[in-house]
Scaffold this motif. Structure first.
Motif, PDB file in Angstrom:
ATOM      1  N   LYS A  15     -13.773 -29.532  -4.953  1.00 18.68           N
ATOM      2  CA  LYS A  15     -12.708 -29.517  -5.945  1.00 18.68           C
ATOM      3  C   LYS A  15     -12.548 -28.101  -6.478  1.00 18.68           C
ATOM      4  O   LYS A  15     -13.486 -27.536  -7.044  1.00 18.68           O
ATOM      5  N   LEU A  16     -11.369 -27.536  -6.254  1.00 17.02           N
ATOM      6  CA  LEU A  16     -11.103 -26.162  -6.682  1.00 17.02           C
ATOM      7  C   LEU A  16     -10.062 -26.164  -7.795  1.00 17.02           C
ATOM      8  O   LEU A  16      -9.042 -26.866  -7.701  1.00 17.02           O
ATOM      9  N   PRO A  17     -10.266 -25.386  -8.869  1.00 20.39           N
ATOM     10  CA  PRO A  17      -9.283 -25.305  -9.958  1.00 20.39           C
ATOM     11  C   PRO A  17      -7.938 -24.786  -9.451  1.00 20.39           C
ATOM     12  O   PRO A  17      -7.879 -24.004  -8.492  1.00 20.39           O
ATOM     13  N   ASP A  18      -6.879 -25.202 -10.105  1.00 21.19           N
ATOM     14  CA  ASP A  18      -5.539 -24.794  -9.685  1.00 21.19           C
ATOM     15  C   ASP A  18      -5.364 -23.284  -9.693  1.00 21.19           C
ATOM     16  O   ASP A  18      -4.684 -22.721  -8.831  1.00 21.19           O
ATOM     17  N   GLU A  19      -5.989 -22.610 -10.681  1.00 25.11           N
ATOM     18  CA  GLU A  19      -5.830 -21.156 -10.739  1.00 25.11           C
ATOM     19  C   GLU A  19      -6.486 -20.470  -9.537  1.00 25.11           C
ATOM     20  O   GLU A  19      -5.999 -19.444  -9.044  1.00 25.11           O
ATOM     21  N   VAL A  20      -7.590 -21.057  -9.062  1.00 23.31           N
ATOM     22  CA  VAL A  20      -8.249 -20.509  -7.863  1.00 23.31           C
ATOM     23  C   VAL A  20      -7.361 -20.715  -6.642  1.00 23.31           C
ATOM     24  O   VAL A  20      -7.196 -19.818  -5.804  1.00 23.31           O
ATOM     25  N   LEU A  21      -6.785 -21.913  -6.526  1.00 22.67           N
ATOM     26  CA  LEU A  21      -5.911 -22.214  -5.393  1.00 22.67           C
ATOM     27  C   LEU A  21      -4.725 -21.253  -5.353  1.00 22.67           C
ATOM     28  O   LEU A  21      -4.359 -20.742  -4.290  1.00 22.67           O
ATOM     29  N   LYS A  22      -4.162 -21.002  -6.515  1.00 24.25           N
ATOM     30  CA  LYS A  22      -3.010 -20.096  -6.569  1.00 24.25           C
ATOM     31  C   LYS A  22      -3.413 -18.673  -6.220  1.00 24.25           C
ATOM     32  O   LYS A  22      -2.720 -17.972  -5.479  1.00 24.25           O
ATOM     33  N   GLU A  23      -4.558 -18.245  -6.752  1.00 20.85           N
ATOM     34  CA  GLU A  23      -5.038 -16.888  -6.492  1.00 20.85           C
ATOM     35  C   GLU A  23      -5.340 -16.668  -5.010  1.00 20.85           C
ATOM     36  O   GLU A  23      -5.118 -15.580  -4.477  1.00 20.85           O
ATOM     37  N   GLU A  24      -5.834 -17.710  -4.348  1.00 13.93           N
ATOM     38  CA  GLU A  24      -6.173 -17.595  -2.923  1.00 13.93           C
ATOM     39  C   GLU A  24      -4.947 -17.679  -2.024  1.00 13.93           C
ATOM     40  O   GLU A  24      -5.038 -17.411  -0.833  1.00 13.93           O
ATOM     41  N   GLY A  25      -3.811 -18.082  -2.576  1.00 16.06           N
ATOM     42  CA  GLY A  25      -2.584 -18.114  -1.783  1.00 16.06           C
ATOM     43  C   GLY A  25      -2.211 -19.465  -1.229  1.00 16.06           C
ATOM     44  O   GLY A  25      -1.394 -19.564  -0.298  1.00 16.06           O
ATOM     45  N   ASN A  65     -11.663 -17.104   4.178  1.00 21.55           N
ATOM     46  CA  ASN A  65     -11.730 -15.770   3.581  1.00 21.55           C
ATOM     47  C   ASN A  65     -12.456 -14.790   4.492  1.00 21.55           C
ATOM     48  O   ASN A  65     -12.097 -13.613   4.573  1.00 21.55           O
ATOM     49  N   ARG A  66     -13.467 -15.268   5.178  1.00 19.68           N
ATOM     50  CA  ARG A  66     -14.240 -14.382   6.053  1.00 19.68           C
ATOM     51  C   ARG A  66     -13.395 -13.830   7.190  1.00 19.68           C
ATOM     52  O   ARG A  66     -13.532 -12.655   7.561  1.00 19.68           O
ATOM     53  N   VAL A  67     -12.511 -14.645   7.744  1.00 13.83           N
ATOM     54  CA  VAL A  67     -11.787 -14.203   8.935  1.00 13.83           C
ATOM     55  C   VAL A  67     -10.384 -13.679   8.657  1.00 13.83           C
ATOM     56  O   VAL A  67      -9.804 -13.013   9.515  1.00 13.83           O
ATOM     57  N   THR A  68      -9.830 -13.952   7.460  1.00  9.68           N
ATOM     58  CA  THR A  68      -8.436 -13.523   7.239  1.00  9.68           C
ATOM     59  C   THR A  68      -8.201 -12.724   5.976  1.00  9.68           C
ATOM     60  O   THR A  68      -7.156 -12.087   5.848  1.00  9.68           O
ATOM     61  N   LYS A  69      -9.124 -12.747   5.005  1.00  8.83           N
ATOM     62  CA  LYS A  69      -8.833 -12.061   3.748  1.00  8.83           C
ATOM     63  C   LYS A  69      -9.117 -10.574   3.879  1.00  8.83           C
ATOM     64  O   LYS A  69     -10.135 -10.162   4.411  1.00  8.83           O
ATOM     65  N   ASP A  70      -8.202  -9.754   3.362  1.00  9.68           N
ATOM     66  CA  ASP A  70      -8.369  -8.297   3.428  1.00  9.68           C
ATOM     67  C   ASP A  70      -9.472  -7.846   2.483  1.00  9.68           C
ATOM     68  O   ASP A  70      -9.677  -8.442   1.440  1.00  9.68           O
TER      69      ASP A  70
END
Length: 570
Positions: free
Chosen positions: A469-479, A565-570
């Protein structure tokens, strides 16, 4: 015929209603038939969970449960108990104190087994209760490494290790066909590492010398992990053995060398290894890339393309001409993507030629050429020759320079389908890379059909993954707001780790950015637009970038956010 009265652990499981009597009787017979202990069988047959079995045994017989995951396996006593007794009685020696031997067991009522170990060792044996699944793994590691979980060489006398059919320089060297007494353990050790790598699905094997240690690591699911530490004194002998197998010059240790090994596992199954040696400060580091021809025959559905991405790729393959470019870093699966396409196209009606450095996967029906700069056969020369060989489809291992790019584009414009790779980070950057090479923008816009950028992410284990379960703000921040799947259908999971996987992951799945060169993108190319403009246009036309594709696999429960995040995040 009446059944045998239950006793010991089986009786206790029935009395505690963990299993019924008929199941217990059947399990006893099956265990005898398969040469297993009762405890080992009921756990492997999933009649009861390993932890539950240990708790019942602990409560019934007054033995505390010892957690093997906290044990330092470097402390295992060597050569105390014969390997056949360890397998037969599902028991592993843990400590030796004077004339007392502490033995890990899953069934403390197996007195016959403890007595036999007592008799054969001359030591007083004490049972240490452990969970059956952890004991099974520990015993497997202990036996596979011949009493040394750190990877010693003693006792590696498995029947299949000496008899492996390896197509190498050995065939022409009488002195290598019959290794002497000193070399036999090294031969068996190397063969065993190769077999273990194949069994575990590794992609690379690293043999690495350092000042005070020598280690062997496997890359499994894209991550390196150490599997053995043979004695440092054997470093040169192991290197020599690998170089002999791969037809390298064993007397030359100053420059890098390339070689190849073919290991025949059966009449119908063979695995190739691409080998490279590199002189380092403390000796030669040797890396083997495992090349499994069957990976090219998995089929496009197994690679992880979304339905719309698969359709774009298949439509491009069906075209009589044009260029398909696959891009991504080393080890991202570009070769498998290309060969999957070639395998689809490989029919008797088509003439297919490939130029590679080196050829990694051997496919019957395709004319494969190893480029060699030493003799002047580079990609450009191979391509020129291909065009005089009446080709239908051409595959170029990599476009590295303007000359190769120009010939490939000319081939794509004159009725040939061309497949190739570039080393860039995304599909839009591939187009600007061709511009920077000096390829005219008009030629790029009219010849390139599809660009596929890709990465490989570890796939979550289906047995142990748990919801996250991820908070909405985290989901938005991650794209995650770029993912078009309705939020009500999201299934986000995180890794746990179990006996079926490696730290919560099992296997890998492709993450793709598949961009068809549309009229809108072509206009930007011909106007000399940059990668940012091309990326914006691709997004407007509905082509997911790598980040969005990775997040889509997260919400589908295929991989985790950490892995995305490991394979696609800058």
């Amino acid at each position: 015929m009446s059944s045998t009265p239950l006793s010991g652990l089986a009786k206790r499981l029935v009395s505690d209603n963990a299993i019924d009597e008929a199941t217990a009787q059947s399990a006893i017979k099956a265990a005898r038939r398969e040469g297993q202990t009762f405890a080992q069988h009921v756990v492997e047959a999933k009649l009861i969970k390993s932890r539950e079995l240990a708790n019942i045994a602990s409560s019934a017989f007054g033995s505390p449960v010892f957690d093997l995951s906290c044990y330092n396996f470097d402390l295992l006593p060597k050569d105390v108990v014969a390997e056949n007794l360890i397998s037969k009685h599902f028991a592993l020696p843990l400590y030796k104190r004077g004339n007392r031997l502490f033995v890990a067991v899953a069934d403390p009522t197996n007195l016959a087994g403890l007595d036999e170990i007592n008799f054969n060792t001359g030591l007083n044996t004490d049972a240490v209760l452990v969970e059956a699944d952890k004991l099974g793994k520990a015993i497997e590691s202990y036996l596979s490494n011949s009493g040394d979980i750190s990877g010693g060489l003693e006792g590696l006398d498995d029947d299949d290790l000496d008899g492996l059919d390896i197509d190498s320089a050995e065939a022409s060297r009488d002195d290598d066909n019959e290794p002497g007494g000193d070399e036999a353990p090294v031969v068996r050790f190397v063969n065993k590492v190769l077999l273990d790598a194949i069994r575990t699905g590794a992609s690379d094997i690293h043999f690495e010398p350092y000042e005070k240690l020598y280690r062997v690591r496997l890359r499994t699911d894209g991550v390196l992990h150490e599997v053995a530490r043979p004695p440092i004194q054997l470093a040169t002998r192991i290197s020599a053995r690998l170089k002999v197998m791969s037809k390298m010059d064993i007397s030359e240790r100053r420059v890098p060398q390339d070689g190849r090994i073919k290991m025949k596992l059966s009449k119908t199954k063979a695995i190739d290894f691409r080998v490279n040696s590199l002189p380092t400060l403390w000796g030669e580091k040797i890396v083997l890339r495992i090349l499994d021809p069957s990976s090219a025959k998995l089929g496009i559905d197994a690679l992880g393309y979304e339905e719309n991405q698969k359709k774009i790729y298949m439509d491009a393959l069906a075209q009589p001409q044009g260029m398909i470019l696959v891009t991504g870093p080393t080890g991202s699966g570009k070769t498998v993507s290309l060969y999957t396409g070639l395998n689809i196209l490989n029919t008797a009606e088509r003439n297919i030629s490939t130029a590679e450095d080196p050829v990694e996967i051997n496919l019957e029906g395709i004319n494969q050429v190893n480029v060699s700069n030493k003799v002047g056969l580079n990609f450009a020369e191979a391509l020129r020759s291909f065009l005089r060989q009446d080709p239908d489809i051409v595959m170029v291992g990599e476009i590295r320079d303007l000359e190769t790019a120009e010939i490939a584009i000319k081939a794509a414009q004159t009725g040939h389908l061309v497949l190739s790779t570039l080393h860039t980070n995304s599909a839009p950057e591939t187009l600007t890379r061709l511009m920077n090479m000096g390829v005219p923008t008009f030629n790029i816009a009219t010849s390139v059909s599809v660009i596929i950028a890709q990465r490989l992410a570890r796939r979550l284990c289906g047995e142990c993954k748990k919801p996250a379960k991820l908070p909405d703000e985290v989901l938005k921040e991650e794209g995650f707001d770029t993912v078009t799947i309705p939020k009500s259908e999201w299934q986000i999971f995180q890794p746990v780790g179990c006996e079926h996987c490696s730290k919560g992951y099992k296997g890998r799945v492709g993450v793709y950015e598949v961009v068809r060169i549309t009229d809108g993108i072509s206009r930007i190319i011909m106007e000399g637009g940059n990668s940012i403009q091309i990326a914006d246009q691709a997004r407007k036309e509905g082509f997911d970038n790598l980040r969005t594709s990775a997040l889509r696999k997260v919400v589908m429960g295929v991989t985790s956010l950490e892995e995305a995040n490991r394979v696609t995040k800058d």
